[in-house]
Design a protein around this motif. Structure first.
Motif, mmCIF file in Angstrom:
data_model
loop_
_atom_site.group_PDB
_atom_site.id
_atom_site.type_symbol
_atom_site.label_atom_id
_atom_site.label_comp_id
_atom_site.label_asym_id
_atom_site.label_seq_id
_atom_site.Cartn_x
_atom_site.Cartn_y
_atom_site.Cartn_z
ATOM 1 N N SER A 130 0.890 -1.239 0.041
ATOM 2 C CA SER A 130 0.080 0.014 -0.058
ATOM 3 C C SER A 130 0.916 1.348 -0.228
ATOM 4 C CB SER A 130 -1.116 -0.012 1.051
ATOM 5 O OG SER A 130 -0.390 -0.715 2.387
ATOM 6 N N MET A 131 2.066 1.102 0.824
ATOM 7 C CA MET A 131 3.083 2.271 0.799
ATOM 8 C C MET A 131 3.297 2.658 -0.598
ATOM 9 S SD MET A 131 3.658 4.323 3.357
ATOM 10 C CE MET A 131 3.598 3.518 4.712
ATOM 11 N N VAL A 132 3.884 1.432 -1.186
ATOM 12 C CA VAL A 132 4.350 1.593 -2.615
ATOM 13 C C VAL A 132 3.270 2.285 -3.590
ATOM 14 C CG1 VAL A 132 5.194 0.177 -4.720
ATOM 15 C CG2 VAL A 132 6.055 -0.197 -2.469
ATOM 16 N N ALA A 136 3.626 5.655 -5.674
ATOM 17 C CA ALA A 136 3.843 5.536 -7.318
ATOM 18 C C ALA A 136 2.805 6.494 -7.935
ATOM 19 C CB ALA A 136 3.791 3.994 -7.562
ATOM 20 N N LYS A 137 1.571 6.658 -7.016
ATOM 21 C CA LYS A 137 0.706 7.314 -7.497
ATOM 22 C C LYS A 137 0.995 9.024 -7.980
ATOM 23 C CE LYS A 137 -3.322 6.781 -5.123
ATOM 24 N NZ LYS A 137 -4.309 7.186 -4.127
ATOM 25 N N TYR A 138 1.933 9.076 -7.144
ATOM 26 C CA TYR A 138 2.592 10.647 -7.214
ATOM 27 C C TYR A 138 3.763 10.546 -7.991
ATOM 28 C CZ TYR A 138 -0.842 11.578 -3.824
ATOM 29 O OH TYR A 138 -2.191 11.741 -3.267
ATOM 30 N N LYS A 157 -0.041 1.902 -14.680
ATOM 31 C CA LYS A 157 -1.139 2.089 -14.116
ATOM 32 C C LYS A 157 -1.472 3.680 -13.818
ATOM 33 C CE LYS A 157 -3.037 -1.825 -12.901
ATOM 34 N NZ LYS A 157 -4.237 -2.464 -13.562
ATOM 35 N N PHE A 158 -0.534 4.415 -13.279
ATOM 36 C CA PHE A 158 -0.464 5.753 -12.961
ATOM 37 C C PHE A 158 -0.437 6.758 -14.325
ATOM 38 C CE2 PHE A 158 -0.036 3.450 -8.942
ATOM 39 C CZ PHE A 158 -1.381 3.917 -8.350
ATOM 40 N N THR A 159 -0.257 6.321 -15.644
ATOM 41 C CA THR A 159 -0.240 7.318 -16.311
ATOM 42 C C THR A 159 -1.614 7.414 -17.291
ATOM 43 O OG1 THR A 159 0.806 5.704 -17.936
ATOM 44 C CG2 THR A 159 2.212 7.394 -16.994
#
Ligand code: ADP
Length: 159
Positions: A130-132, A136-138, A157-159
């Motif tokens: 969850s920390m990762v 990674a979201k940011y 996932k986050f782009t």
């Protein structure tokens, strides 16, 4: 067949902390199955198929490690596989109470299958999936925390 250990978890996604436990556990047992359990009430970022694929790629060099998934009760699954042991990792004291509850229940369900705990490598004691995901979201750098394949998958996932 030798001694088989099951390493159960959500692995959403697999981190270097998980890998450390898997590598060290695989040295002690003849065979290890890393099993993605998807009967939990968490809403995952990666699908079960994606989590399996990432685990397979991350453990490709470990000859006695297999990857699987299940939605059964862990102890039922372990019995069917004729496992000797369950392997879990322990990070901080905060993991302890939760793990103790699960382990007591699991022992009630099947006292022939022993649960073993491995203390995290100090480097990874604050590392969790969850920390990762949160960092990674940011778009922060997670290259020290996860295998390369996971780093790429998170970027996608986050782009
Ligand atoms: P669960 O949802 O069942 O806790 P996880 O995928 O979060 O599944 O974790 C699977 C196992 O790996 C658990 O035993 C957990 O304590 C362990 N683990 C997770 N991160 C680390 C880490 N950084 N160091 C050691 N063990 C870890």
């Amino acid at each position: 067949m030798g001694r088989l250990a099951i390493c159960p978890g959500s692995f959403d996604p697999v981190t270097n902390g998980h890998l450390d436990i898997i590598q060290r556990g695989a040295k002690v047992f003849d065979k290890m199955i890393v099993t993605v359990f998807h009967n939990q009430s968490k809403s995952p970022l990666f699908s079960v198929e994606e989590r399996i694929e990432l685990l397979k790629e991350a453990t490709i060099e470990l000859e006695n490690v297999e990857v699987d998934s299940s939605s059964e009760l862990l102890m039922e699954y372990a019995k069917q596989k004729e496992a000797t042991a369950i392997i879990r990792g322990l990070r901080a004291v905060s993991d302890f109470e939760y793990e103790m509850q699960i382990t007591s229940m699991n022992r009630k369900l099947n006292e022939d299958i022993e649960t073993f705990f491995m203390m995290t490598n100090n480097e990874y004691s604050f590392l969790s999936s969850s920390m990762v995901k949160e960092v990674a979201k940011y778009h922060a750098d997670v290259s020290d925390l996860v295998p390369k394949v996971v780093e790429s998958a998170l970027k996608k996932k986050f782009t």
